[in-house]
Scaffold this motif. Structure first.
Motif, short mmCIF file in Angstrom:
data_model
loop_
_atom_site.label_atom_id
_atom_site.label_comp_id
_atom_site.label_asym_id
_atom_site.label_seq_id
_atom_site.Cartn_x
_atom_site.Cartn_y
_atom_site.Cartn_z
N UNK A 177 37.69 -28.72 30.51
CA UNK A 177 37.64 -28.02 29.25
C UNK A 177 36.23 -27.97 28.71
N UNK A 178 36.03 -27.23 27.63
CA UNK A 178 34.75 -27.29 26.93
C UNK A 178 35.02 -27.56 25.46
N UNK A 179 34.02 -28.13 24.82
CA UNK A 179 34.22 -28.63 23.47
C UNK A 179 32.93 -28.48 22.68
N UNK A 180 33.05 -28.14 21.42
CA UNK A 180 31.88 -28.07 20.55
C UNK A 180 32.19 -28.78 19.24
N UNK A 181 31.15 -29.34 18.63
CA UNK A 181 31.28 -30.07 17.38
C UNK A 181 30.36 -29.43 16.34
N UNK A 182 30.88 -29.18 15.18
CA UNK A 182 30.08 -28.58 14.12
C UNK A 182 30.45 -29.19 12.77
N UNK A 183 29.53 -29.05 11.83
CA UNK A 183 29.82 -29.34 10.42
C UNK A 183 29.89 -27.99 9.72
N UNK A 184 31.01 -27.73 9.07
CA UNK A 184 31.20 -26.44 8.43
C UNK A 184 31.62 -26.63 6.97
N UNK A 185 31.38 -25.63 6.19
CA UNK A 185 31.79 -25.67 4.79
C UNK A 185 33.28 -25.35 4.69
N UNK A 186 34.04 -26.24 4.12
CA UNK A 186 35.48 -26.02 3.96
C UNK A 186 35.71 -24.83 3.04
N UNK A 187 36.62 -23.95 3.48
CA UNK A 187 36.84 -22.72 2.71
C UNK A 187 38.31 -22.58 2.34
N UNK A 188 38.54 -22.03 1.17
CA UNK A 188 39.87 -21.59 0.76
C UNK A 188 40.96 -22.60 0.93
N UNK A 189 42.06 -22.10 1.55
CA UNK A 189 43.26 -22.92 1.69
C UNK A 189 43.01 -24.15 2.56
N UNK A 190 42.11 -24.03 3.54
CA UNK A 190 41.81 -25.17 4.42
C UNK A 190 41.25 -26.33 3.60
#
Length: 239
Positions: A177-190
């Protein structure tokens, strides 16, 4: 004395690694071709191919069309990440596990997901979203697409009591498999589901797994603040 016969790819992989580590095949050395290795090891060429492919993916070999296969000049030790059963991960922390499925539907995935799961010809996939909770508190939000051409049995699963994560790991073998890790800004319902402010940073894992050349599933996992991931570093001997 006759050469021992290697009947599975893992045994061939181990022998190739032995020769690399012993410097029988030093860095930069072009190793014998697949046909010659198959004759030496007494196995099918496809078996040799799988062993060499796994070692190339591990960073030990460099494979180039028409240039052959050589030992990497700078073999790379790679971090390896296990795919956890989320329920077990939470219970191992001493917390109680609960699970809520929000949606389940069969549909053609968006173009970005098609590129991962079915780049040659679009197919219907199963889309499941769910929230995993640790002792009643949001732990991770799962947004998953499953390729029904690879895993047709998923169409008959409701995933209302067992998560797609746990069902797939229990029933569907994968090779890589392949995998990526990120930090993202939480949006909306999430953000609301994860109990954090909109725009707050959350840890996100995007992962796609395959059974050889057939994509199985791609998933986006968004973790509540405070999540920590642990990995190990080494040279894998299998995939």
């Amino acid at each position: 004395m006759s050469q021992p016969r290697f009947r599975n790819w893992q045994a061939i992989q181990d022998e190739v690694l032995r020769r690399i580590h012993a410097r029988d095949w030093p860095p930069g050395h072009v190793i014998p071709n697949e046909v010659d290795l198959a004759a030496e090891f007494g196995c099918a060429r496809a078996t040799v191919n799988r062993a060499l492919r796994a070692l190339a993916e591990a960073g030990m070999l460099e494979r180039r069309r028409k240039a052959g296969t050589r030992v990497a000049l700078h073999p790379v030790s790679r971090a390896t990440v296990d795919i956890p059963v989320i329920r077990q991960e939470i219970e191992d922390r001493g917390q109680s596990y609960t699970y809520r499925m929000f949606s389940r539907k069969i549909a053609r995935p968006p173009v970005s997901i098609q590129a991962r799961l079915c780049p040659d010809s679009p197919v219907d996939c199963l889309h499941v979203t769910a929230l995993h909770l640790a002792s009643g508190v949001a732990y991770v939000f799962e947004d998953r697409w499953i390729n029904l051409a690879t895993v047709p049995a998923a169409a008959n699963q409701n995933f209302d009591t067992i998560s797609a994560n746990e069902w797939l790991l229990a029933t569907v073998p994968y090779t890589h498999g392949d995998i990526s890790f990120t930090a993202e800004a939480a949006a909306g319902a999430e953000a609301d589901l994860l109990g954090t402010a909109r725009g707050a940073p959350v840890f996100v894992i995007d992962r796609t797994t395959w059974d050889h050349d057939r994509a199985i599933t791609t998933v986006r996992l968004s973790y509540a603040p405070g999540y920590r991931i642990r990995t190990s570093v080494g040279t894998p001997v299998s995939v």
